[in-house]
Design a protein around this motif. Structure first.
Motif, PDB file in Angstrom:
ATOM      1  N   LEU A 155      79.212  57.499 -50.242  1.00 10.61           N
ATOM      2  CA  LEU A 155      79.169  57.518 -51.702  1.00 10.61           C
ATOM      3  C   LEU A 155      80.551  57.244 -52.287  1.00 10.61           C
ATOM      4  N   ARG A 156      81.575  57.806 -51.663  1.00  7.18           N
ATOM      5  CA  ARG A 156      82.936  57.602 -52.163  1.00  7.18           C
ATOM      6  C   ARG A 156      83.360  56.150 -52.046  1.00  7.18           C
ATOM      7  N   ILE A 157      82.972  55.491 -50.970  1.00  6.93           N
ATOM      8  CA  ILE A 157      83.349  54.090 -50.816  1.00  6.93           C
ATOM      9  C   ILE A 157      82.785  53.267 -51.958  1.00  6.93           C
ATOM     10  N   GLY A 158      81.508  53.454 -52.258  1.00  7.86           N
ATOM     11  CA  GLY A 158      80.900  52.705 -53.353  1.00  7.86           C
ATOM     12  C   GLY A 158      81.524  53.029 -54.698  1.00  7.86           C
ATOM     13  N   SER A 159      81.710  54.317 -54.975  1.00  2.48           N
ATOM     14  CA  SER A 159      82.259  54.703 -56.275  1.00  2.48           C
ATOM     15  C   SER A 159      83.716  54.281 -56.408  1.00  2.48           C
ATOM     16  N   ASN A 160      84.470  54.306 -55.320  1.00  5.70           N
ATOM     17  CA  ASN A 160      85.869  53.913 -55.393  1.00  5.70           C
ATOM     18  C   ASN A 160      86.027  52.431 -55.674  1.00  5.70           C
ATOM     19  N   VAL A 161      85.179  51.609 -55.048  1.00  3.93           N
ATOM     20  CA  VAL A 161      85.243  50.169 -55.316  1.00  3.93           C
ATOM     21  C   VAL A 161      84.912  49.889 -56.780  1.00  3.93           C
ATOM     22  N   VAL A 162      83.826  50.501 -57.262  1.00  6.60           N
ATOM     23  CA  VAL A 162      83.418  50.282 -58.650  1.00  6.60           C
ATOM     24  C   VAL A 162      84.456  50.823 -59.624  1.00  6.60           C
ATOM     25  N   SER A 163      85.184  51.871 -59.200  1.00  6.16           N
ATOM     26  CA  SER A 163      86.161  52.492 -60.085  1.00  6.16           C
ATOM     27  C   SER A 163      87.241  51.516 -60.521  1.00  6.16           C
ATOM     28  N   PHE A 164      87.501  50.493 -59.722  1.00  6.51           N
ATOM     29  CA  PHE A 164      88.524  49.526 -60.092  1.00  6.51           C
ATOM     30  C   PHE A 164      88.075  48.623 -61.236  1.00  6.51           C
ATOM     31  N   ALA A 165      86.806  48.723 -61.632  1.00  6.77           N
ATOM     32  CA  ALA A 165      86.360  47.980 -62.813  1.00  6.77           C
ATOM     33  C   ALA A 165      87.092  48.437 -64.061  1.00  6.77           C
ATOM     34  N   ARG A 166      87.678  49.638 -64.019  1.00 11.54           N
ATOM     35  CA  ARG A 166      88.430  50.106 -65.182  1.00 11.54           C
ATOM     36  C   ARG A 166      89.645  49.223 -65.454  1.00 11.54           C
ATOM     37  N   LEU A 167      90.134  48.493 -64.453  1.00 13.49           N
ATOM     38  CA  LEU A 167      91.218  47.548 -64.710  1.00 13.49           C
ATOM     39  C   LEU A 167      90.795  46.515 -65.740  1.00 13.49           C
ATOM     40  N   ALA A 168      89.573  46.017 -65.577  1.00 20.51           N
ATOM     41  CA  ALA A 168      89.050  45.048 -66.541  1.00 20.51           C
ATOM     42  C   ALA A 168      88.686  45.717 -67.857  1.00 20.51           C
ATOM     43  N   ALA A 169      88.104  46.922 -67.783  1.00 20.47           N
ATOM     44  CA  ALA A 169      87.664  47.606 -68.998  1.00 20.47           C
ATOM     45  C   ALA A 169      88.832  47.870 -69.945  1.00 20.47           C
ATOM     46  N   PHE A 170      89.929  48.358 -69.405  1.00 22.47           N
ATOM     47  CA  PHE A 170      91.065  48.650 -70.283  1.00 22.47           C
ATOM     48  C   PHE A 170      91.853  47.389 -70.624  1.00 22.47           C
ATOM     49  N   GLY A 171      91.759  46.356 -69.779  1.00 18.54           N
ATOM     50  CA  GLY A 171      92.302  45.075 -70.189  1.00 18.54           C
ATOM     51  C   GLY A 171      91.544  44.510 -71.383  1.00 18.54           C
ATOM     52  N   LEU A 172      90.218  44.680 -71.375  1.00 12.74           N
ATOM     53  CA  LEU A 172      89.407  44.271 -72.522  1.00 12.74           C
ATOM     54  C   LEU A 172      89.757  45.079 -73.763  1.00 12.74           C
ATOM     55  N   THR A 173      89.958  46.384 -73.584  1.00 10.44           N
ATOM     56  CA  THR A 173      90.311  47.236 -74.724  1.00 10.44           C
ATOM     57  C   THR A 173      91.618  46.784 -75.360  1.00 10.44           C
ATOM     58  N   HIS A 174      92.603  46.469 -74.521  1.00 16.99           N
ATOM     59  CA  HIS A 174      93.883  45.996 -75.036  1.00 16.99           C
ATOM     60  C   HIS A 174      93.696  44.699 -75.824  1.00 16.99           C
ATOM     61  N   ALA A 175      92.935  43.786 -75.268  1.00 17.67           N
ATOM     62  CA  ALA A 175      92.694  42.515 -75.955  1.00 17.67           C
ATOM     63  C   ALA A 175      91.927  42.727 -77.256  1.00 17.67           C
ATOM     64  N   ALA A 176      90.963  43.658 -77.250  1.00 17.20           N
ATOM     65  CA  ALA A 176      90.183  43.923 -78.456  1.00 17.20           C
ATOM     66  C   ALA A 176      91.053  44.508 -79.565  1.00 17.20           C
ATOM     67  N   LEU A 177      91.946  45.435 -79.215  1.00 18.64           N
ATOM     68  CA  LEU A 177      92.844  45.989 -80.226  1.00 18.64           C
ATOM     69  C   LEU A 177      93.754  44.906 -80.794  1.00 18.64           C
ATOM     70  N   GLY A 178      94.268  44.042 -79.910  1.00 13.55           N
ATOM     71  CA  GLY A 178      95.103  42.954 -80.398  1.00 13.55           C
ATOM     72  C   GLY A 178      94.338  42.022 -81.320  1.00 13.55           C
ATOM     73  N   ALA A 179      93.074  41.759 -80.992  1.00 13.27           N
ATOM     74  CA  ALA A 179      92.257  40.882 -81.844  1.00 13.27           C
ATOM     75  C   ALA A 179      92.000  41.520 -83.205  1.00 13.27           C
ATOM     76  N   ILE A 180      91.743  42.827 -83.228  1.00 11.46           N
ATOM     77  CA  ILE A 180      91.501  43.514 -84.500  1.00 11.46           C
ATOM     78  C   ILE A 180      92.736  43.448 -85.393  1.00 11.46           C
ATOM     79  N   VAL A 181      93.904  43.714 -84.800  1.00 13.53           N
ATOM     80  CA  VAL A 181      95.140  43.664 -85.584  1.00 13.53           C
ATOM     81  C   VAL A 181      95.386  42.251 -86.096  1.00 13.53           C
ATOM     82  N   TRP A 182      95.178  41.238 -85.255  1.00 13.82           N
ATOM     83  CA  TRP A 182      95.440  39.859 -85.668  1.00 13.82           C
ATOM     84  C   TRP A 182      94.453  39.405 -86.731  1.00 13.82           C
ATOM     85  N   GLN A 183      93.181  39.772 -86.592  1.00 14.76           N
ATOM     86  CA  GLN A 183      92.191  39.393 -87.609  1.00 14.76           C
ATOM     87  C   GLN A 183      92.519  40.035 -88.945  1.00 14.76           C
ATOM     88  N   GLY A 184      92.930  41.308 -88.931  1.00 14.45           N
ATOM     89  CA  GLY A 184      93.325  41.959 -90.176  1.00 14.45           C
ATOM     90  C   GLY A 184      94.548  41.300 -90.787  1.00 14.45           C
TER      91      GLY A 184
END
Length: 490
Positions: free
Chosen positions: A371-400
């Motif tokens: 179970l840990r092997i599967g969850s640990n691999v999937v856990s690295f998806a947070r790299l993309a998730a927070f990269g998306l969050t950073h890009a989304a915040l930048g887009a909101i500021v730029w659009q405003g």
């Protein structure tokens, strides 16, 4: 020609400090001044314990109304009553530490000895330092079942900066590899993936260079972190160039790889793939550490050793086979994973009490491992998730910002303020989030496979020594010894 330092802790030697009883104090003063020996704590009492009750300085120190700012030793035996009257709690504190070590010495006739640890490279120099006082530093065999204390190599600004990351997790066991530099590199890479903005990365890079120059003065205590900050700035800038982000999607940079907001699935797949590679590297380091700790059998049967690596590889092959619809590859992956399960089961069962209870315990641990092997691999998806969050915040500021700027010249000032304040908030928030998430991935997903136990840090006894002997009623002089060497931080 410069040679890279080995990725192992500093080699330690078990040593004994041997001296005539009459010279033991002078010898211990030199030991404290050298600051290269960790003396074993006294077990208390015993047939060879000193008959005179130690603790005079300790009692006076406890009776003092002020706390000592730091412990200092007098080169010559001081008058404790005079120190107490003069309020020299620093000298009383040093004398109390000396009394503790004198009380822990093993005495046989006219000779006394204390055991401890010393870096192997410093044994000869320390022995030469003790010889004029009549003492010797004798190398001993390391006792079975006793692990030496750990001292990580501290040369080089990059290694010193990254070593704090490992120390935050715990003390590296003496037998294990020192992963300070690789762990630091992995950390800044993961940080950069989540903090991908060339403008924000450039600010981090400038901040790191400012720390290197000791500016601002208030931040000088953090100067040693400059390689960490510079590394994070470089990886964030490179990721921002790949994403086409420069203080948001301003259009200053084209996306050389992908736009996180337009192609999130591709970014997610890349993040998970990066995590899979990092986990494989962690298993490799774990195999080496298990071998160094317990030999071939320790490396073969551990879930963080060969058995766990085979299970991980087999599951990865099975996942790829299902994705590609390859039955033959699926069978090969299942075979590898099954072999890993068998090896891990054998190793886990060997440390249980046996019987049905042991079988149940092994089953639970194997299930948790899979179970840990599967969850640990999937856990690295947070790299993309927070990269998306950073890009989304930048887009909101730029659009405003662009919306205000298009409202007319009167709104240009408001647009500029929004752009600056919005980017400042996004920078602060995302730097904190990316830093915490990279640390979480490093600790839980990677270090949990590299390390299985905690080591004990090397704590040498080191005190400044004042020269001059009794002065003014027995109070030691305040001038440092002129022959005291410069003490480089261990």
């Amino acid at each position: 020609m410069l040679r890279p330092e080995p990725m192992v802790p500093v080699r330690m030697r078990r040593v004994a400090i041997v001296a005539p009883c009459a010279a033991l104090r002078d010898v211990l003063v030199r030991v404290a001044e050298a600051g290269r020996v960790e003396i074993d704590s006294a077990d208390g009492g015993g047939a060879h314990a000193p008959r005179t009750a130690p603790g005079s300085a300790t009692r006076r120190l406890r009776a003092a109304r002020t706390e000592p700012g730091g412990a200092v030793l007098s080169a010559a035996p001081p008058d404790l009553d005079a120190l107490e009257r003069a309020g020299r709690t620093d000298l009383l504190a040093g004398e109390a530490q000396l009394e503790e070590r004198l009380g822990g010495a093993v005495r046989q006739g006219a000779v006394a000895a204390l055991a401890g640890w010393c870096p192997a490279a410093d044994v000869s120099a320390t022995a030469e330092r003790l010889a004029p006082a009549g003492g010797s530093l004798v190398p001993l065999r390391t006792p079975r079942g006793v692990d030496p204390p750990t001292l990580l190599r501290g040369t080089g600004a990059v290694r010193r900066s990254f070593a704090g990351l490992v120390r935050t997790y715990g003390t590296v066991p003496y037998a294990d590899l020192d992963p300070s530099v690789p762990a630091g590199v992995v950390y800044v890479v993961m940080f950069g993936v989540m903090f991908g903005d060339a403008g924000h990365g450039a600010l981090l890079l400038l901040a790191g260079l400012s720390l290197r120059l000791g500016r601002p003065r208030r931040a000088r205590p953090l100067r040693g972190l400059w390689p960490f900050v510079v590394g994070a700035g470089v990886t964030s800038t490179l990721a921002g160039v790949a994403y086409g982000e420069f203080f948001g999607p301003t259009g200053v940079l084209p996306a050389l790889w992908l736009n996180p907001l337009h192609d999130p699935l591709r970014l997610m797949a890349a993040a998970v793939g990066l995590g899979a590679v990092l986990l494989a590297v962690a298993y490799g380091a774990g195999i080496v550490n298990r071998w160094r700790e317990g030999g071939p059998s320790g490396a073969l049967y551990a879930l963080s050793g060969v058995a766990g690596a085979m299970l991980y590889l087999g599951l990865a092959v099975m996942g790829g086979a299902l994705w590609l619809s390859r039955a033959g590859v699926l069978f090969a992956g299942a075979t590898i994973a099954g072999a890993g399960l068998v090896l891990a089961s054998w190793g886990l069962f060997a440390v249980t009490g046996g019987g049905p209870g042991g079988v149940v315990q092994v089953g639970v641990q194997l299930f948790d491992g899979v179970l840990r092997i599967g969850s640990n691999v999937v856990s690295f998806a947070r790299l993309a998730a927070f990269g998306l969050t950073h890009a989304a915040l930048g887009a909101i500021v730029w659009q405003g910002t662009t919306a205000l700027a298009s409202a007319g010249q009167a709104a240009l000032v408001a647009a500029a303020v929004l752009f600056v304040v919005g980017n400042a908030l996004a920078f602060a928030l995302e730097a904190l989030v990316a830093g915490v998430q990279a640390l979480r991935l490093e600790f839980y997903e990677l270090f949990s496979r590299v390390f299985e136990a905690q080591g004990r840090p090397f704590r040498p006894w080191r005190l400044p020594v004042l020269d001059g002997g009794p002065n003014g009623g027995g109070v030691a002089a305040t001038a440092p010894r002129r022959d005291a060497p410069d003490k480089e931080a261990l």
